[in-house]
Structure formats: structure tokens, C-alpha cells
Design a protein around this motif. Structure first.
Motif, PDB file in Angstrom:
ATOM      1  N   LEU A  67       0.821  -1.207   0.000  1.00  0.00           N
ATOM      2  CA  LEU A  67       0.000   0.000   0.000  1.00  0.00           C
ATOM      3  C   LEU A  67       0.855   1.258   0.000  1.00  0.00           C
ATOM      4  O   LEU A  67       0.490   2.268  -0.608  1.00  0.00           O
ATOM      5  CB  LEU A  67      -0.933  -0.006   1.214  1.00  0.00           C
ATOM      6  N   PHE A  91      -2.736   6.373  -2.455  1.00  0.00           N
ATOM      7  CA  PHE A  91      -2.951   5.928  -1.083  1.00  0.00           C
ATOM      8  C   PHE A  91      -1.997   6.653  -0.126  1.00  0.00           C
ATOM      9  O   PHE A  91      -2.370   7.037   0.985  1.00  0.00           O
ATOM     10  CB  PHE A  91      -2.756   4.409  -0.994  1.00  0.00           C
ATOM     11  N   LEU A 100      -9.127   2.167  -0.966  1.00  0.00           N
ATOM     12  CA  LEU A 100      -8.491   1.057  -1.667  1.00  0.00           C
ATOM     13  C   LEU A 100      -8.983   0.930  -3.103  1.00  0.00           C
ATOM     14  O   LEU A 100      -8.243   0.488  -3.989  1.00  0.00           O
ATOM     15  CB  LEU A 100      -8.744  -0.251  -0.903  1.00  0.00           C
ATOM     16  N   VAL A 133      -6.669   2.750  -5.792  1.00  0.00           N
ATOM     17  CA  VAL A 133      -5.243   2.476  -5.983  1.00  0.00           C
ATOM     18  C   VAL A 133      -5.015   1.886  -7.364  1.00  0.00           C
ATOM     19  O   VAL A 133      -5.951   1.435  -8.038  1.00  0.00           O
ATOM     20  CB  VAL A 133      -4.715   1.514  -4.892  1.00  0.00           C
TER      21      VAL A 133
END
Length: 445
Positions: A52, A58, A79, A82
Motif C-alpha cells: 500500500l 494511497f 483502496l 489504488v
């Protein structure tokens, strides 16, 4: 890399009690196996965080996220935005984790001798709370939310489990001490009890220990560890000096390092009377005390603002004297008695298992003897290859040799002994045998 303290909560989760700073741009410095939270999903947790951190979107959201955004799962909604290769890598990590959990489940079922025709993985995976068991192929927002919330909850219980383990360690030590004294005669027992009491008193004769986080304790570190003038003590400068990874917070590892000078007053590994397990329990107690008084938002991290506010409290300049472990026992007599009953029950269980194993071993020995006897019986009725053409008499267990050279006798122990044929029967034997050995005779009589 400087990030907000909120994200550092997640980073501290990923390293557990021993927090580390992520160095995602330097694979030489970062090794997921160097630190271990003790959680059974530790590697999966830290690999997800590492992936991540590589996504620019992010990472940008992390700069504005606060602690509550991370803890309550709002951050997991990002999420969906991304990059594709990050999602692909997260999907791969989840599939690897599911595969690992399946192997753990299979090993557990095999060890309990539970036979199942078809394993329902979806149902069995529900016992693992750090991922969504209904979707075993892709990493979704719910997976990140579950991962963070589960790790937070588990690590909140981590210190309590360490305290409980220490209590059991102390009770076991006392139990063994009492059992050892029982094995001695009265004179030796009295002498040994006196020696143990002297060691205990010697351990108690240590210098005064300053309360963690007090001005006296911090000034001592400032002077003896940092080598600075105690009269020039400055809390802000102190904070910067001991923020070793320069992330603008003091994590649990950095805090526990501050207590080393105090612990050295009480514990010395060279002394018989000092127990290093007790020293680590003392360190944990000091860190908890410091956090309780300083960590206002309970994120397991101390910011500069929180640290400076703690120096303004009355307890900072006038703290109570720190009570070390030797001032009160870690358990009660009732707890020790229950612990000893538990030990006896486990000992009896081990004895029963040992007896079962002994009986199984005896049965195996008897079975081995029976198999050996059967093997010998088969050997007694087996004809050696060079006697295929001989005519055996089973009743007398004797036979005549080929072309009258010798008589061969098979005794009861299956050994084959050549015997010289009598001279008067030598010609008779020769005449009665065929000129050539017959073909395709059976191998056995």
C-alpha cells in the motif's frame, strides 16, 4: 520518509510492541522477517502495508488521515482508487495467505485424527478474523478494514498476555523451589532456605528507582546517556534526541530504551539474585506507566505535543517513588495453589499418554515377534535353487544330492548341511538320478 502519526499507528501495529519504521524504497534495509509481532498473520500484515505504501494515491491520503480514520476503517475505502498493479499484488498476497491458512487447518485436523470427506474451507476460514473468508481470491476494502481492526484488538491484548505469562513463570519458579526444598533433609533445607532469603534481601538492596517519565528519570538519561549538562535539560531537545527514526513520535521501542538506566540499578545479569525475566517485566510496567500518563489519544505513540504537555503536570516534578516488582508478589497463594493443581493434572495426563505409548510399544513388539516367527516358518519350507531337481522327503526332512556326490540334510533350524554319501550307495544314487535336470520344476515343494 515522514508520515502522519495516524499512519504510524498502523506501522506500529505492523511491528507490534517493537515498532519499526518502514523503508519501502530500500529493500536492503527492509526485511519483513527482521521483526515479528507474535501474531500468526504477522508477515501478511506487514507485506500488505508495504504494498500500500508504494501507491502514490494511497500515500497522499495517508498524509491527511488521522488515527480515527485508520482505526475505524474509513481509510480502507480508498483502496478502490489504488493502481491496478497494487491491487493485483494485494490479490496475490491474499491468495497466499488463504493457502497458508488452509495448510494450517489441514495440519490441525490431521493432528486431531478428524477425517472429513470434503473440507468446507469457507466455513473453517471464518475462525480467522483478519480477512474476509467468503472472498478467497481478491483483496477488497473489507479485507483491509478487518486486517487493521483485528491487529489493533490483538495487540491491545498483547501486553496482558505478557503479564500473564510472567505470572505463570513466577509461579512455576516458586513451585520448583518448594519441591526442591521438600527433597532435602531438615538440616540441608534450613541451610538452603537461609541462603535463598539472603539472596532475596540482597536483591532488594538497590538504589532508589525514579518513576518513568518523571523529571528525575529524564534528567538522568540526559546526563548519563546523552552526556549533557543536567542543568540545561530541555524537554523538546530531549524528545528530538530520542526520536531515533525521526518520525516525530516516540514509539514503544524508543520509550523502553529510556528505562535502561533505571533497570540497571536493580538488575545485573552477573548476579545470582537478579532474574532477567523480571527485568523485562519491569520494563513493560514502566512503559505502560509512561503511556498511561502521556499518551492522550491512546494510539500507542507519543507525539511531541503529548510529551511537552506531560512535563507540565504536577506528577512530572513530584512523582511517587517507583515500586519495583520485589515490593509485592506477582500472584496470590490461592493462584499458586490453582496453578499447582493444574500442573498435577497435566502431569497425570502425560503419565497416561506415556502408559498408552508403552502399551502400544509392547503390542508392536509382540506383532514383530509373530511376524518373525512367520518368516522363519516360510524359510523352513523354501527349497534353495540348487536343490530344485532333488526329491525331498518332508517327513524325514532329508534328501539325496545330485549325481550322488553328497547327501543334503535340512535340519530344524533351516540350515543346509552337506553329508558325504556312503560308498555302498554311491552307485545306486547315481543310477537312480536322471542324466539331465528336468526343466520347469516348481520353485517350492
Amino acid at each position: 520518509m515522514n508520515v502522519k502519526p495516524g499512519w504510524l499507528l498502523l506501522l506500529s501495529i505492523s511491528a507490534g510492541v517493537w515498532s519499526i519504521q518502514f523503508v519501502v524504497n530500500n529493500p536492503v534495509l527492509y526485511n519483513p522477517l527482521l521483526q515479528d509481532t507474535g501474531l500468526y498473520y504477522d508477515r501478511y500484515l506487514r507485506e500488505v502495508i508495504e504494498v500500500l505504501e508504494t501507491d502514490p494515491h494511497f500515500r497522499e491520503k495517508l498524509q491527511t488521515a488521522n488515527t480515527e480514520d485508520i482505526k475505524n476503517g474509513r481509510l480502507s475505502k480508498e483502496l478502490d482508487l489504488v493502481s491496478h498493479h497494487v491491487r493485483t499484488r494485494l490479490d496475490e498476497l491474499k491468495r497466499q495467505e488463504v493457502s497458508r491458512l488452509r495448510m494450517l487447518l489441514k495440519a490441525k485436523l490431521d493432528s486431531t485424527n478428524i477425517q472429513t470427506l470434503q473440507m468446507d474451507h469457507a466455513s473453517l476460514l471464518k475462525q480467522f478474523e483478519h480477512l474476509d473468508p467468503h472472498n478467497q481470491n481478491t483483496f477488497e476494502a473489507k479485507d483491509l478494514e478487518l486486517l487493521i481492526s483485528t491487529a489493533t484488538k490483538d495487540l491491545e491484548n498483547y501486553d496482558a498476555e505478557r503479564h500473564e505469562e510472567f505470572k505463570r513463570y513466577e509461579m512455576l519458579k516458586e513451585h520448583e523451589r518448594r519441591e526442591y526444598l521438600k527433597s532435602l533433609d531438615q538440616e540441608k533445607r534450613e541451610r538452603e532456605e537461609k541462603r535463598m532469603q539472603e539472596l532475596k534481601e540482597k536483591h532488594r538492596q538497590h538504589p532508589k528507582v525514579n518513576a518513568p517519565g518523571s523529571v528525575a528519570q529524564l534528567r538522568e538519561v540526559w546526563e548519563e546517556t546523552d552526556g549533557l549538562d543536567p542543568q540545561e535539560f530541555n524537554p523538546k531537545t530531549f524528545f528530538k534526541l530520542h526520536d531515533t527514526n525521526e518520525d516525530d513520535v516516540l514509539d514503544e521501542q524508543e520509550l523502553e530504551a529510556l528505562f535502561t538506566k533505571e533497570l540497571e540499578k536493580v538488575y545485573d545479569p552477573k548476579n545470582e539474585e537478579d532474574d532477567m525475566m523480571e527485568m523485562e517485566e519491569e520494563r513493560l510496567r514502566m512503559r505502560e506507566h509512561f503511556m498511561k500518563n502521556v499518551d492522550a489519544n491512546k494510539d500507542r505513540l507519543v507525539s511531541l505535543e503529548e510529551f511537552l504537555k506531560s512535563t507540565e503536570k504536577k506528577e512530572f516534578n513530584n512523582p511517587k517513588e517507583w515500586e519495583t516488582l520485589d515490593t509485592k508478589p506477582a500472584y496470590t497463594e490461592e493462584e499458586l495453589q490453582r496453578f499447582e493443581v493444574e500442573l498435577r493434572d497435566k502431569e497425570e495426563e502425560l503419565k497416561r499418554k506415556a502408559e498408552n505409548l508403552r502399551q502400544e510399544q509392547e503390542l508392536l513388539k509382540e506383532r514383530g515377534k509373530a511376524l518373525e516367527a512367520q518368516r522363519r516358518e516360510y524359510q523352513q519350507v523354501t527349497v534353495p535353487p540348487h536343490l530344485y531337481h532333488l526329491k525331498l522327503d518332508r517327513k524325514s526332512a532329508a534328501c539325496e544330492s545330485y549325481r550322488g556326490q553328497t547327501l543334503v540334510r535340512i535340519n530344524s533350524t533351516t540350515s543346509i548341511q552337506p553329508v558325504k554319501a556312503p560308498a555302498e550307495h554311491e552307485g545306486e544314487v547315481r543310477n537312480n538320478l536322471p542324466a539331465e535336470p528336468p526343466q520347469n520344476l516348481p520353485l517350492h515343494t
